[in-house]
Design a protein around this motif. Sequence first.
Motif, short mmCIF file in Angstrom:
data_model
loop_
_atom_site.label_atom_id
_atom_site.label_comp_id
_atom_site.label_asym_id
_atom_site.label_seq_id
_atom_site.Cartn_x
_atom_site.Cartn_y
_atom_site.Cartn_z
N LYS A 73 0.83 -1.21 0.00
CA LYS A 73 0.00 0.00 0.00
C LYS A 73 0.87 1.26 0.00
O LYS A 73 0.62 2.19 -0.76
CB LYS A 73 -0.92 0.00 1.23
CG LYS A 73 -1.83 -1.20 1.33
CD LYS A 73 -2.57 -1.20 2.67
CE LYS A 73 -3.32 -2.49 2.89
NZ LYS A 73 -3.94 -2.55 4.24
N TYR A 106 -2.43 0.46 9.52
CA TYR A 106 -2.48 -0.56 8.47
C TYR A 106 -2.12 0.00 7.10
O TYR A 106 -2.52 -0.53 6.06
CB TYR A 106 -3.87 -1.23 8.42
CG TYR A 106 -4.29 -1.79 9.75
CD1 TYR A 106 -3.69 -2.93 10.28
CD2 TYR A 106 -5.28 -1.16 10.49
CE1 TYR A 106 -4.08 -3.43 11.51
CE2 TYR A 106 -5.68 -1.65 11.72
CZ TYR A 106 -5.07 -2.78 12.23
OH TYR A 106 -5.44 -3.27 13.46
N THR A 108 -3.13 2.42 5.37
CA THR A 108 -4.28 2.68 4.49
C THR A 108 -4.23 4.05 3.83
O THR A 108 -5.09 4.36 2.99
CB THR A 108 -5.60 2.56 5.28
OG1 THR A 108 -5.52 3.38 6.45
CG2 THR A 108 -5.84 1.11 5.68
N HIS A 136 -11.17 6.77 -3.96
CA HIS A 136 -11.20 5.42 -3.38
C HIS A 136 -12.57 4.80 -3.63
O HIS A 136 -13.15 4.98 -4.71
CB HIS A 136 -10.84 5.45 -1.89
CG HIS A 136 -9.47 5.98 -1.63
ND1 HIS A 136 -8.33 5.27 -1.86
CD2 HIS A 136 -9.06 7.20 -1.15
CE1 HIS A 136 -7.27 5.99 -1.54
NE2 HIS A 136 -7.68 7.18 -1.11
N TYR A 140 -13.64 1.35 1.31
CA TYR A 140 -12.41 1.93 1.85
C TYR A 140 -12.72 2.85 3.02
O TYR A 140 -12.11 2.74 4.09
CB TYR A 140 -11.70 2.69 0.74
CG TYR A 140 -10.49 3.49 1.18
CD1 TYR A 140 -9.23 2.89 1.28
CD2 TYR A 140 -10.59 4.85 1.49
CE1 TYR A 140 -8.11 3.62 1.68
CE2 TYR A 140 -9.48 5.59 1.89
CZ TYR A 140 -8.26 4.97 1.99
OH TYR A 140 -7.15 5.70 2.38
N ARG A 143 -14.36 0.87 6.10
CA ARG A 143 -13.39 0.12 6.90
C ARG A 143 -12.49 1.06 7.70
O ARG A 143 -12.14 0.76 8.86
CB ARG A 143 -12.54 -0.79 6.00
CG ARG A 143 -13.29 -1.97 5.41
CD ARG A 143 -12.32 -2.97 4.81
NE ARG A 143 -11.60 -2.40 3.67
CZ ARG A 143 -11.99 -2.49 2.42
NH1 ARG A 143 -13.12 -3.12 2.12
NH2 ARG A 143 -11.28 -1.96 1.45
N MET A 144 -12.14 2.19 7.11
CA MET A 144 -11.27 3.12 7.83
C MET A 144 -11.98 3.68 9.06
O MET A 144 -11.40 3.78 10.14
CB MET A 144 -10.83 4.26 6.90
CG MET A 144 -9.87 5.23 7.57
SD MET A 144 -9.20 6.46 6.43
CE MET A 144 -8.07 5.46 5.48
#
Length: 428
Positions: A73, A106, A108, A136, A140, A143-144
Amino acid sequence: MPQRQYNKEQSKVAKANPRVILPIEVQTYQDLASKPEQFREWLDKMIALFPELFPQSIEQGYTLHDMLPASSKLPDVRFRRIRLKAVNAAGDKQVVTICSSDVMPYMTGFTNEVEKALYLRRYGVPFSALTYVFGHNDDYWYRMVSSFGRYEIVGTVVKNPEQLPSDLLADEKHVHFNGEKAYIATTVGGDCVLGAALALTADEAALTAAYGHFKDEAQHVDPDYTPQTVNTDGWSATQKSWQALFKTITVIQCFLHAFLKIRNCSKKRCQSLYAKIEQQVWDIYHATDRQDFFRQMADFQIWATRELTGPVLEAAHKLCAKADSFALAFDHPSAYRTSNMIDRHMIPLDRWLFASRHFHGNWSSAELQIRAWVLFHDFSPYCPRAKAAQQAISPAHRLNGFVYHDNWLHNLLISTSSTGLNINHRKC
């Protein structure tokens, strides 16, 4: 309609965070990470400056463990990990990742690139709208946001055990969960939301379990924590749940709720006397001491019996019957006597719920979204026109008296460091 059945373990919602996130630019971090001696020197300074962000056992020392491999990522970002010398209850030595607040968990994304989208999410802006404006995709952003729900609320907001409020407010926000009624058991203290958990029913057992999450998290910060008072409305199950959780707590019944019942009846049935009723009731509230309170309450009861009739008189008698409960506030001068503080936080919660169309999914995902909203709410900046903005950046700043970073999302990420890892934080 068949009765809904859900199973949920709290461990799936709030998890210990084995990361320490520090206020350092990612490029500066990368330069230090490649030089072990300089990295250790910098990290020792951070431990001295911000001991509350690290596991308490770091006092026994640490060793540099390894560098995490490059992520697909963000391939240019690599973080170092350290191994604590102390052995935990499982007989292992804890490995902790040291991160920069420039990078989202993570890997992201970069914090500065997503913070405006997450700020809008606090107001219930749909994920599809965030996708349209910021790119995005909907998953996305979903989940964030959900990832923030896994941090402990109390440990993130309260950075010094001495700042844990001794006086609390509690109430349930009525919501729709998969088309049926549910309740968000909300705890407020120090003008911050410190607890929010979904209960499917409003009975004592369900509310005790929901409010119990606040107790667990607060006692991770300070194992000896016991609040002195909690302000609630007249719902018996709410009061009993707090008495079950904290045996020595004093329940202060909200005076405002009692007045509102009288007001609702008076405006419909005896408008001519409403101004007089209102003045007398609030004169009772502002009594100088317990003796003056009971004297004014007795005078009001005599006047109400003579002048009022029907539902208005009944509401007045109910107020007088609760005199002993209201008088408990005189034993605790710092206690909240009305629900004004929790109402200030429930109004934006209500707007967020309406914009989000409440909850359609499983129990854990609903709680993750609720808890994420709480953290966004506590750390988001005040409106510049608000009086509170003249003294602090956000509710969390107001409670703690300091911030780690001027940007709200950086400050939130840094504050999540090591939450849930410590049995208790050191006094700082």
